[in-house]
Design an enzyme around this catalytic site. Structure first.
Site, PDB file in Angstrom:
ATOM      1  CG  HIS A 131      -2.011  -0.863   1.294  1.00  0.00           C
ATOM      2  ND1 HIS A 131      -1.913  -2.220   1.424  1.00  0.00           N
ATOM      3  CD2 HIS A 131      -3.348  -0.590   1.240  1.00  0.00           C
ATOM      4  CE1 HIS A 131      -3.124  -2.751   1.443  1.00  0.00           C
ATOM      5  NE2 HIS A 131      -4.016  -1.787   1.323  1.00  0.00           N
ATOM      6  CG  ASN A 162       4.402  -4.413   2.661  1.00  0.00           C
ATOM      7  OD1 ASN A 162       3.928  -3.334   3.011  1.00  0.00           O
ATOM      8  ND2 ASN A 162       3.670  -5.514   2.533  1.00  0.00           N
ATOM      9  CD  GLU A 265      10.680  20.489  -3.818  1.00  0.00           C
ATOM     10  OE1 GLU A 265      11.614  21.326  -3.929  1.00  0.00           O
ATOM     11  OE2 GLU A 265       9.534  20.798  -3.437  1.00  0.00           O
ATOM     12  CG  PHE A 272       7.234  17.126  -2.799  1.00  0.00           C
ATOM     13  CD1 PHE A 272       6.214  16.240  -3.110  1.00  0.00           C
ATOM     14  CD2 PHE A 272       8.527  16.810  -3.186  1.00  0.00           C
ATOM     15  CE1 PHE A 272       6.484  15.056  -3.787  1.00  0.00           C
ATOM     16  CE2 PHE A 272       8.808  15.631  -3.863  1.00  0.00           C
ATOM     17  CZ  PHE A 272       7.786  14.751  -4.166  1.00  0.00           C
ATOM     18  CD  GLU A 285      10.049  22.414  -0.337  1.00  0.00           C
ATOM     19  OE1 GLU A 285      10.889  22.802  -1.175  1.00  0.00           O
ATOM     20  OE2 GLU A 285       8.829  22.334  -0.560  1.00  0.00           O
TER      21      GLU A 285
HETATM   22 MN    MN Z   1       2.331  -2.114   3.553  1.00  0.00          MN
HETATM   23 MN    MN Z   2       8.490  22.630  -2.735  1.00  0.00          MN
END
Ligand code: MN
Ligand code: MN
Length: 293
Positions: A131, A162, A265, A272, A285
């Site tokens: 996910h 995961n 970025e 972002f 950032e």
């Molecule tokens: Mn997961």
């Molecule tokens: Mn940014």
């Protein structure tokens, strides 16, 4: 196709036919399953893009294709068969006691002529159905939880990645939420080629499902409140990680993979936190945060 579109000048039989057709198409008749012919934009109950649309995803670009759910928002790549990123707001309002649905399914909102990944495309590949927006972030209702099992929210993820290092960061996010915070989370994929339990692979499903080289995530943490974007300042906590999609990555904890938003970025070409003022973006950032309270 709506009843409202019927012209008043049309003769009665045309109107009757149109109404019946509309009812059929809208799925009012038992047994007729409406198939969305395009990305049906759902109303969201929350502003998952409050911090911006990092890649300018839209309905006009198949490689940066916007999927708007009530539970999260996706930029999807048709070529790669996986999300570029998924963005969601996490707060206690999304939490409850719905059980894990585990009902992985193709996303029915993709254009019908696109390949839609099936759960069987992952079977025996050595990669988990991982996910991006976690199941446990969306257990306020059965429907919300099921939405996280749409395969546009799922990527081929090395099992240990995961279940260990990535999961530990997911758990930490929810610890923050339980401690009086809310968060904006953006999780995405980068590059091609990962190492699962059967070894290295670049794609699954005969090339239609890309195995990403890494999974990255940005978490903006705020004390629970309102007017969230305006509350983001130079001291707001921003956690960013980029974790190689390999079994061995889980030999270390997530704090070993912290990076800056600036670095993500540079890597992705995205912007972002674009709704935050430029001066605040420059500060938060550039910072690297791995602190655990
Ligand atoms: Mn997961
Ligand atoms: Mn940014």
């Amino acid at each position: 196709m709506s009843v409202k579109s019927i012209s008043v000048r049309r003769p009665l039989p045309t109107i009757v036919f149109s109404v019946v057709l509309s009812l059929l198409l809208s799925g009012c008749f038992r047994g007729s399953t409406p198939k969305p012919s395009a990305n049906s934009t759902q109303p969201t109950r929350d502003d998952h893009l409050a911090l911006g649309n990092p890649s300018g995803a839209s309905l006009s670009d198949p490689e940066n294709y916007l999927l708007t759910k009530s539970t999260y928002v996706v930029s999807y790549s048709r070529q790669r068969g996986i999300a570029n990123w998924v963005s969601w707001h996490l707060s206690t309002a999304w939490k409850g006691d719905a059980r894990r649905a585990n009902d992985f399914q193709p996303d029915p909102t993709l254009p019908p002529d696109w390949f839609a990944v099936k759960t069987s495309n992952y079977t025996n590949t050595g990669f988990d159905r991982g996910h991006l927006c976690p199941s446990d972030d969306r257990d306020g209702s059965a429907a919300d939880n099921t939405a996280t099992f749409l395969l546009t929210n799922i990527v081929p993820q090395a099992p240990r990645h995961n279940r260990e290092v990535w999961k530990n960061l997911e758990d930490y996010e929810r610890e923050l939420i339980n401690g009086g915070n809310e968060a904006y989370v953006i999780a995405g994929t980068y590059g091609t080629g990962g190492t699962g339990s059967n070894g290295y692979a670049t794609t699954l499903a005969n090339g239609r499902l890309t195995v990403p080289a890494s999974l990255w995530k940005i978490i903006v943490v705020l004390p629970t409140g309102s007017n969230d974007v305006s509350r983001i300042t130079n001291t707001t906590r921003v956690i960013a990680v980029n974790i190689p999609n390999t079994q061995a990555a889980a030999d270390k904890n997530w704090q070993a993979y912290v990076t800056s938003v600036d670095e993500l970025e540079r890597l992705t070409g995205y912007d972002f936190l674009s709704t935050v003022s430029g001066s605040v973006q420059r500060q938060i950032e550039a910072r690297i945060d791995g602190q655990v309270n």
